[in-house]
Design a protein around this motif. Structure first.
Motif, short mmCIF file in Angstrom:
data_model
loop_
_atom_site.label_atom_id
_atom_site.label_comp_id
_atom_site.label_asym_id
_atom_site.label_seq_id
_atom_site.Cartn_x
_atom_site.Cartn_y
_atom_site.Cartn_z
N ASN A 52 -7.57 -9.21 13.88
CA ASN A 52 -8.41 -9.67 12.77
C ASN A 52 -8.25 -11.16 12.51
OD1 ASN A 52 -9.39 -7.03 12.30
ND2 ASN A 52 -7.53 -6.57 11.14
N ARG A 53 -7.48 -11.82 13.39
CA ARG A 53 -7.19 -13.26 13.29
C ARG A 53 -6.33 -13.60 12.08
NH1 ARG A 53 -8.55 -16.40 17.79
NH2 ARG A 53 -10.23 -15.38 18.87
N MET A 76 -5.21 -0.02 21.74
CA MET A 76 -4.00 -0.83 21.68
C MET A 76 -4.30 -2.09 20.88
SD MET A 76 -1.55 -2.26 24.77
CE MET A 76 -1.29 -0.60 25.36
N PRO A 77 -3.38 -2.51 20.03
CA PRO A 77 -3.59 -3.73 19.24
C PRO A 77 -3.76 -4.97 20.13
CG PRO A 77 -1.75 -2.46 18.37
CD PRO A 77 -2.13 -1.83 19.68
N HIS A 78 -4.55 -5.90 19.64
CA HIS A 78 -4.83 -7.13 20.36
C HIS A 78 -4.27 -8.30 19.57
CE1 HIS A 78 -7.04 -8.99 23.65
NE2 HIS A 78 -7.39 -9.95 22.82
N PHE A 79 -3.63 -9.24 20.25
CA PHE A 79 -2.99 -10.38 19.60
C PHE A 79 -3.43 -11.67 20.27
CE2 PHE A 79 -0.28 -6.75 18.93
CZ PHE A 79 0.06 -6.85 17.60
N SER A 87 -8.78 -15.65 24.26
CA SER A 87 -8.86 -14.33 24.90
C SER A 87 -7.84 -13.34 24.37
CB SER A 87 -8.73 -14.47 26.42
OG SER A 87 -7.53 -15.11 26.75
N GLY A 88 -6.65 -13.79 24.06
CA GLY A 88 -5.63 -12.91 23.53
C GLY A 88 -5.07 -11.95 24.56
N GLN A 89 -4.29 -10.99 24.07
CA GLN A 89 -3.60 -10.05 24.94
C GLN A 89 -3.32 -8.78 24.16
OE1 GLN A 89 -0.03 -11.77 26.66
NE2 GLN A 89 0.98 -9.79 26.73
#
Length: 86
Positions: free
Chosen positions: A62-63, A1-4, A19-21
């Motif tokens: 990837n920021r 799952m993509p991380h944002f 940490s992101g989500q």
């Protein structure tokens, strides 16, 4: 799952999300950003302050910058009294 990642700027400074989500889609990340911004603004209102220039920047795993969600995207502000005359 993509991380944002959701970085907040609300007048108190810039708070970087380390940490992101995980979110299934970019649209889900937008929805999460609006919810996060609304919570931050609610905390500010509770403290007696509000900054209409507040925003959240969304970055992918990837920021890379995806989008900026502004105060106006998260709330509707009116100056009209919505009460009807009795």
């Amino acid at each position: 799952m993509p991380h944002f990642y959701f970085h907040l700027c609300n007048g108190s400074g810039f708070v970087e999300d380390d940490s992101g989500q995980d979110c299934p889609t970019v649209n889900d990340a937008r929805i999460a950003a609006v919810a996060k911004l609304r919570r931050a603004l609610a905390d500010d209102v509770h403290a007696g302050n509000i900054n209409v220039a507040a925003f959240i920047e969304i970055e992918n795993e990837n920021r890379a910058h995806i989008e900026t969600i502004h105060f106006a995207d998260a709330v509707s502000v009116t100056t009209e009294n919505s009460r009807k005359a009795r």
